[in-house]
Enzyme design. Structure first.
Site, PDB file in Angstrom:
ATOM      1  N   SER A   1      34.409 -27.199  -3.853  1.00 64.59           N
ATOM      2  CA  SER A   1      33.219 -28.088  -3.984  1.00 64.59           C
ATOM      3  C   SER A   1      33.664 -29.729  -3.522  1.00 64.59           C
ATOM      4  O   SER A   1      32.884 -30.397  -3.118  1.00 64.59           O
ATOM      5  CB  SER A   1      32.823 -28.011  -5.292  1.00 64.59           C
ATOM      6  OG  SER A   1      33.853 -28.316  -6.270  1.00 64.59           O
TER       7      SER A   1
ATOM      8  N   LYS B   1      28.121 -33.213  -3.478  1.00 65.76           N
ATOM      9  CA  LYS B   1      27.216 -34.039  -4.150  1.00 65.76           C
ATOM     10  C   LYS B   1      26.044 -34.822  -3.210  1.00 65.76           C
ATOM     11  O   LYS B   1      24.903 -34.938  -3.557  1.00 65.76           O
ATOM     12  CB  LYS B   1      27.802 -35.161  -5.276  1.00 65.76           C
ATOM     13  CG  LYS B   1      28.088 -34.407  -6.467  1.00 65.76           C
ATOM     14  CD  LYS B   1      28.516 -35.267  -7.617  1.00 65.76           C
ATOM     15  CE  LYS B   1      28.670 -34.473  -8.836  1.00 65.76           C
ATOM     16  NZ  LYS B   1      29.826 -33.896  -8.971  1.00 65.76           N
TER      17      LYS B   1
ATOM     18  N   GLU C   1      22.612 -41.499 -13.515  1.00 65.88           N
ATOM     19  CA  GLU C   1      23.502 -41.512 -14.320  1.00 65.88           C
ATOM     20  C   GLU C   1      24.779 -40.998 -13.860  1.00 65.88           C
ATOM     21  O   GLU C   1      24.680 -40.292 -13.174  1.00 65.88           O
ATOM     22  CB  GLU C   1      22.935 -40.807 -15.802  1.00 65.88           C
ATOM     23  CG  GLU C   1      23.306 -39.446 -15.645  1.00 65.88           C
ATOM     24  CD  GLU C   1      22.310 -38.553 -15.089  1.00 65.88           C
ATOM     25  OE1 GLU C   1      21.101 -38.990 -14.643  1.00 65.88           O
ATOM     26  OE2 GLU C   1      22.785 -37.378 -14.623  1.00 65.88           O
TER      27      GLU C   1
HETATM   28  C1  LIG Z   1      30.451 -33.078  -9.739  1.00 68.50           C
HETATM   29  C2  LIG Z   1      31.442 -31.914  -9.362  1.00 68.50           C
HETATM   30  C3  LIG Z   1      31.382 -30.738  -9.699  1.00 68.50           C
HETATM   31  C4  LIG Z   1      30.487 -30.373 -10.815  1.00 68.50           C
HETATM   32  O1  LIG Z   1      29.008 -30.357 -10.643  1.00 68.50           O
HETATM   33  P1  LIG Z   1      28.331 -29.165 -10.360  1.00 68.50           P
HETATM   34  O2  LIG Z   1      26.734 -29.916 -10.472  1.00 68.50           O
HETATM   35  O3  LIG Z   1      28.599 -28.051 -11.474  1.00 68.50           O
HETATM   36  O4  LIG Z   1      28.394 -28.836  -8.943  1.00 68.50           O
HETATM   37  C5  LIG Z   1      32.122 -29.746  -9.152  1.00 68.50           C
HETATM   38  N1  LIG Z   1      33.034 -30.120  -8.298  1.00 68.50           N
HETATM   39  C6  LIG Z   1      33.029 -31.500  -7.750  1.00 68.50           C
HETATM   40  C7  LIG Z   1      34.135 -31.921  -6.534  1.00 68.50           C
HETATM   41  C8  LIG Z   1      32.341 -32.451  -8.215  1.00 68.50           C
HETATM   42  O5  LIG Z   1      32.478 -33.577  -7.848  1.00 68.50           O
END
Ligand SMILES: *Cc1c(COP(=O)(O)O)cnc(C)c1O
Length: 395
Positions: free
Chosen positions: A379, A91, A113
């Site tokens: 992610s 993020k 938000e």
């Molecule tokens: C917020 C988040 C997501 C989901 O958000 P996307 O916009 O779909 O990437 C996925 N993995 C993690 C670790 C997150 O914090």
């Protein structure tokens, strides 16, 4: 060549996208639309963005060939380690980029938000870094559920404002943020956390997350001699980490793209967030897309064990990738994601975020070839999910 998977000048991907906003927001959105590409493509922005990604965020993140996981699934599995970023997920790539854009536009106050608080933390972080005022809207229920992230935001100097209307969750926080933006058009910048919202947000956020696949290309070349993988797998909440992981491969149909949604207790259990399976066309958060809604067009509350995937829509790019079959949409239940998280931890010594564990959970549902090059976008890291992991261990 014009790509059909990049937003057109009105922000459309096929029939999806656009900017469905109240008239009062028009000047704010127009200002951003007129300037975002100029800023992103400028040399000074690129230099500062890349410098901060390197020195502050810790990029490039490694591309790690996971040997024991690869052996288990009889293929070549690489993990793109977004979990190693500062603040623990992808993020921050987006918030670093947008805070530079906000500064360039002369904005003094940042609003955002947040649902689970991850985007709120990433926003509060870059506001501290840039010494800008930060206000985060968060549903009252989410504030109770996500106390550690609320504490982080406060420590970082952000003001956390509870959204007390409706279901007191993410969509209500979004409404509050939009209301605030309408009331403060001059000095305030609305920092959206995924490839959602009115044009130009989906395209802007995708470009800021594209660093993920940009790095993958040269890293794959080093590992395999070839810039392209055979398959890229990423989880989808709103879709920003997937958009970043897919971005530089969108037009190369030889690369298989797999998007994984959260099926909660089961796609048809009534407790799910598998938007592509359950949703249909409508307008959410200022954009025409696929969303979960009832017969009156009211948003259905999604459910997933993973707070980051608990979103009732997907971004317009993903709605189009799904409709055009460019990406294959799969899903994983809470239990499948938990099992995949325990497995990665045991095999590779990496505790993934619950969101990322959904991407890992489809590995066992796919028939791989032995020499197939598969990249899973990891992610985020699992520190924030430890309580959930411990609670379900051995169940
Ligand atoms: C917020 C988040 C997501 C989901 O958000 P996307 O916009 O779909 O990437 C996925 N993995 C993690 C670790 C997150 O914090």
């Amino acid at each position: 060549m014009k790509s059909k998977f990049k937003a057109d000048k009105n922000g459309y991907y096929g029939q999806f996208g656009g900017a469905f906003i109240p008239e009062l927001l028009y000047p704010n959105v127009k200002e951003l639309e007129d300037n975002y590409l100029k800023i992103i493509e400028s040399e000074s922005f690129q230099k500062e963005y890349k410098r901060l990604l390197k020195d502050y965020v810790g990029r490039p993140t490694p591309l790690y060939l996971a040997p024991r996981l690869s052996e288990k699934y009889g293929t070549q599995i690489y993990l793109k380690r977004e979990d190693l970023n500062h603040t623990g997920a992808h993020k921050v790539n987006n918030t670093i980029g947008q805070i530079l854009i906000a500064k360039q536009l002369g904005k003094k106050r940042i609003i955002a938000e947040t649902g689970a608080g991850q985007h709120g933390v990433a926003t509060a972080t870059v506001c501290a870094l840039m010494n800008l005022e930060c206000v985060v809207f968060m549903g009252e229920i989410d504030i109770k559920r996500q106390a550690p992230n609320v504490a982080r935001m406060k420590m970082l100097g952000a003001k956390v404002v509870p959204a007390t209307s409706g279901s007191k969750t993410l969509k209500d926080a979004t409404n509050e943020a939009i209301r605030d933006w309408i009331g403060n058009p001059e000095d305030t910048y609305y920092l959206i956390g995924s490839v959602v919202g009115p044009h130009p947000y989906p395209d802007m956020v995708a470009r800021l997350q594209a660093i993920i696949s940009e790095e993958m290309k040269w890293q794959l070349k080093e590992h395999t001699g070839k810039e392209t993988p055979d398959t890229v797998i990423a989880c989808v909440g709103g879709g920003s980490n997937a958009a970043g992981a897919f971005y530089h491969f969108l037009d190369d149909e030889s690369v298989e793209l797999i998007a994984v949604e959260a099926a909660g207790l089961g796609v048809h259990s009534g407790e799910s967030a598998a938007t592509s399976q359950l949703g249909d066309v409508g307008v959410l958060h200022g954009s025409k897309t696929i969303l979960m809604q009832d017969e009156y067009g009211q948003v259905i509350e999604p459910y997933s064990i993973s707070a980051g995937l608990d979103y009732p829509g997907i971004g317009p790019l993903h709605a189009y990738l799904n409709e055009s079959n460019r990406a294959k949409f799969m899903n994983a239940t809470d239990q499948e994601a938990l099992d995949a998280a325990y497995e990665l931890t045991k095999l590779e010594g990496i505790i993934p975020a619950l969101e990322s564990a959904h991407a890992l959970a489809v590995l066992e549902k796919i028939d791989f070839k032995k020499d197939q090059v598969v990249v899973v976008n990891l992610s985020g890291r699992g520190d924030k999910d430890l309580e959930t992991y411990i609670k379900h261990l051995g169940k």
